[in-house]
Design a protein around this motif. Structure first.
Motif, PDB file in Angstrom:
ATOM      1  N   GLY A  44      -2.873  10.563  -2.978  1.00  0.00           N
ATOM      2  CA  GLY A  44      -3.582   9.964  -4.288  1.00  0.00           C
ATOM      3  C   GLY A  44      -4.074   8.419  -4.801  1.00  0.00           C
ATOM      4  O   GLY A  44      -4.712   8.825  -5.861  1.00  0.00           O
ATOM      5  N   LEU A  45      -3.985   7.282  -4.018  1.00  0.00           N
ATOM      6  CA  LEU A  45      -4.363   6.048  -4.189  1.00  0.00           C
ATOM      7  C   LEU A  45      -5.472   5.242  -4.089  1.00  0.00           C
ATOM      8  O   LEU A  45      -5.820   6.714  -2.565  1.00  0.00           O
ATOM      9  N   SER A  46      -6.042   4.524  -4.382  1.00  0.00           N
ATOM     10  CA  SER A  46      -7.383   3.815  -3.524  1.00  0.00           C
ATOM     11  C   SER A  46      -6.397   2.697  -2.787  1.00  0.00           C
ATOM     12  O   SER A  46      -5.419   2.689  -2.790  1.00  0.00           O
ATOM     13  N   PRO A  47      -7.594   2.652  -2.159  1.00  0.00           N
ATOM     14  CA  PRO A  47      -7.127   1.794  -0.276  1.00  0.00           C
ATOM     15  C   PRO A  47      -6.441   0.694  -0.787  1.00  0.00           C
ATOM     16  O   PRO A  47      -5.115   0.204  -0.472  1.00  0.00           O
ATOM     17  N   ILE A  48      -6.853  -0.159  -2.203  1.00  0.00           N
ATOM     18  CA  ILE A  48      -6.337  -1.459  -2.491  1.00  0.00           C
ATOM     19  C   ILE A  48      -4.676  -1.061  -3.343  1.00  0.00           C
ATOM     20  O   ILE A  48      -4.162  -1.774  -3.111  1.00  0.00           O
ATOM     21  N   ASP A  49      -5.136  -0.723  -3.867  1.00  0.00           N
ATOM     22  CA  ASP A  49      -3.540   0.068  -4.375  1.00  0.00           C
ATOM     23  C   ASP A  49      -2.237   0.360  -3.543  1.00  0.00           C
ATOM     24  O   ASP A  49      -1.128  -0.450  -3.626  1.00  0.00           O
ATOM     25  N   LYS A  50      -2.446   0.872  -2.531  1.00  0.00           N
ATOM     26  CA  LYS A  50      -1.945   0.856  -1.173  1.00  0.00           C
ATOM     27  C   LYS A  50      -1.806  -0.404  -0.528  1.00  0.00           C
ATOM     28  O   LYS A  50      -0.729  -0.921  -0.333  1.00  0.00           O
ATOM     29  N   ALA A  59       0.130 -11.317  -4.861  1.00  0.00           N
ATOM     30  CA  ALA A  59      -1.133 -12.132  -5.227  1.00  0.00           C
ATOM     31  C   ALA A  59      -1.530 -12.672  -4.401  1.00  0.00           C
ATOM     32  O   ALA A  59      -2.880 -12.650  -3.869  1.00  0.00           O
ATOM     33  N   ASN A  60      -0.825 -13.139  -3.805  1.00  0.00           N
ATOM     34  CA  ASN A  60      -0.271 -14.442  -2.674  1.00  0.00           C
ATOM     35  C   ASN A  60      -0.919 -13.180  -1.300  1.00  0.00           C
ATOM     36  O   ASN A  60      -1.638 -13.407  -0.700  1.00  0.00           O
ATOM     37  N   ARG A  61      -0.029 -12.224  -1.161  1.00  0.00           N
ATOM     38  CA  ARG A  61      -0.021 -11.798   0.230  1.00  0.00           C
ATOM     39  C   ARG A  61      -1.259 -11.769   0.427  1.00  0.00           C
ATOM     40  O   ARG A  61      -1.693 -10.980   1.482  1.00  0.00           O
ATOM     41  N   MET A  62      -1.696 -10.931  -0.761  1.00  0.00           N
ATOM     42  CA  MET A  62      -3.093 -10.016  -1.192  1.00  0.00           C
ATOM     43  C   MET A  62      -4.319 -10.726  -0.459  1.00  0.00           C
ATOM     44  O   MET A  62      -5.468 -10.380  -0.433  1.00  0.00           O
ATOM     45  N   GLY A  63      -3.969 -11.963  -1.647  1.00  0.00           N
ATOM     46  CA  GLY A  63      -5.389 -13.040  -0.638  1.00  0.00           C
ATOM     47  C   GLY A  63      -6.079 -12.922  -1.936  1.00  0.00           C
ATOM     48  O   GLY A  63      -7.718 -13.749  -1.650  1.00  0.00           O
ATOM     49  N   LYS A  64      -5.819 -12.433  -2.679  1.00  0.00           N
ATOM     50  CA  LYS A  64      -6.657 -12.461  -4.647  1.00  0.00           C
ATOM     51  C   LYS A  64      -5.334 -13.175  -5.654  1.00  0.00           C
ATOM     52  O   LYS A  64      -4.824 -13.436  -5.326  1.00  0.00           O
TER      53      LYS A  64
END
Ligand SMILES: Nc1ncnc2c1ncn2[C@@H]1O[C@H](COP(=O)(O)OP(=O)(O)OP(=O)(O)O)[C@@H](O)[C@H]1O
Ligand SMILES: [Mg+2]
Length: 384
Positions: A302-308, A327-332
């Motif tokens: 039920g979650l979006s790819p970015i949620d995951k 945030a760092n790990r996500m590169g954002k």
């Protein structure tokens, strides 16, 4: 009772009343008070939120049982298309009565291949529903009884249906009718309905948030339930079972069910069964694999790819994660990650743990994510 006839007392399936309803005394009292204290009491209008498997449906079932016990009539609905219409049909079950003060427009409904059915004009629905409920209350109140309406899965309701039901209940409440209304849904219900101007009324509903139940209560309930079927669960085995549940209602049933099953099989020939630590460990492992299939998998779907992506970044930690590190790990940047943090908190998938920290709100989700990381990335089209 012959031993072989005793069935497993645990109920690890959606909506099934557990052998012991653990840790919910306060909310049950609130509702009972609402029934006792008459129209206008806070417990007469309630909204229950909680993540999947926290016991919302079971709570509605219990409320209906309580209301029926004192002679009330109850109507239960699960939100999906046409809910107000179905509610109306339950209030006026006889098709012959349909012509009461309004003109139904006949239309053909092709759902599931069945033809026919009376369809009420949506614009007339609020008034029609109100009349139908009023009539029903006229009858019930003469005998000193009332009407309880429960709506499950309210996050999935159509707006028109919710408006019709909310305005109906609002009017009847202001007329001091003997009515109670409880709706239950996922936490997302809060942003979907309660931010809606038309739903001011629903905002006033007494909020009850179902969370984890205390482990001491879980331990007691395990002891009692095993004892009631002639088995002994105590000491290390009991403690292992209790902690494995993390106080999560669905997991309590899964753990109880699987340990009971293992013990029953392994000690079939014995006169009296005492659950060993090995039984408990095997049972917990079985329970965990069922939890993944039935809770974690669907929750992630039920979650979006970015949620995951956010969750996978969290799963790298063994405990609470720093939001800056995620945030760092996500590169954002922090602001971008923050948006997903808020969404996931609202969905009760994660929760805040002090300043700048978050942790998983669903037990064993971390372990599940780690085990299935490769698959989740692939299925969700997550590339980095
Ligand atoms: N207070 C409780 N104590 C022990 N077990 C419980 C309790 N509440 C619910 N359960 C058990 O947890 C499981 C889930 O309950 P239920 O189906 O009511 O959850 P739900 O919140 O409606 O979930 P969903 O959002 O998936 O519909 C069932 O197996 C039920 O027996
Ligand atoms: Mg449910």
């Amino acid at each position: 009772m012959p031993k072989s006839r005793i069935t497993n007392p645990f109920k690890p399936s959606a909506g099934h009343l557990p052998p012991v309803l653990i840790g919910r005394d306060i909310i049950l009292d609130d509702f009972q008070e609402g029934l006792d204290n008459g129209s206008g009491a806070p417990g007469r209008l309630m909204r229950i939120t909680g993540a999947r498997g926290t016991g919302k449906t079971v709570m509605l079932t219990e409320f209906r049982r309580m209301a029926e016990q004192q002679g009330w009539q109850t109507i239960s609905e699960t939100a999906s298309k046409g809910m107000a219409q179905r509610l109306l049909e339950k209030l006026r079950p006889k098709k012959g009565n349909l012509s009461f003060s309004f003109e139904p427009s006949i239309s053909v409904m092709s759902m599931g291949g069945s033809l026919g059915g009376v369809h009420y004009e949506q614009s007339r629905m609020p008034l029609t529903l109100r009349e139908a409920m009023s009539e029903r209350l006229d009858v019930l109140e003469k005998r000193g009884n009332g009407l309880l309406v429960t709506i499950d899965e309210a996050q999935a309701a159509d707006r028109d249906d919710m408006v019709a039901i909310a305005t109906t209940v609002q009017h009847l409440t202001s007329e001091d009718r003997n009515i109670a209304f409880v709706f239950a849904g996922l936490p997302s219900m809060a942003s979907k309905w309660l931010n809606d101007d038309v739903m001011t009324f629903l905002r006033r509903a007494q909020p009850e948030r179902l969370g984890d139940v205390p482990l001491t209560d879980v331990s007691q309930a395990f002891t009692d339930t095993f004892t009631s079927t002639g088995m002994l669960l105590e000491g290390e085995a009991l403690s292992h079972a209790t902690h494995a549940t993390a106080g999560y209602p669905f997991m309590i049933q899964l753990v109880g069910y699987h340990i009971w099953r293992v013990a029953k099989r392994r000690h079939q020939q014995e006169d009296s069964i005492t659950v060993t630590i090995e039984d408990a460990e095997t049972g917990v492992r079985d329970a965990l694999s069922r939890l993944g299939d039935t809770v974690h998998g669907p929750e992630l779907d039920g979650l979006s790819p970015i949620d995951k992506t956010y969750l996978l970044a969290m799963a790298q930690d063994d405990g609470p994660s720093s939001t800056a590190a995620i945030a760092n790990r996500m590169g954002k940047d922090a602001q971008y990650a923050n948006m997903y943090r808020m969404r996931l908190i609202e969905a009760q998938v994660i929760e805040e743990r002090g300043y700048g920290k978050v942790d998983f709100a669903i037990p064993y989700l971390r372990e599940y994510l780690r085990e299935h990381a490769a698959y989740i990335r692939m299925a969700g089209g997550i590339t980095d």
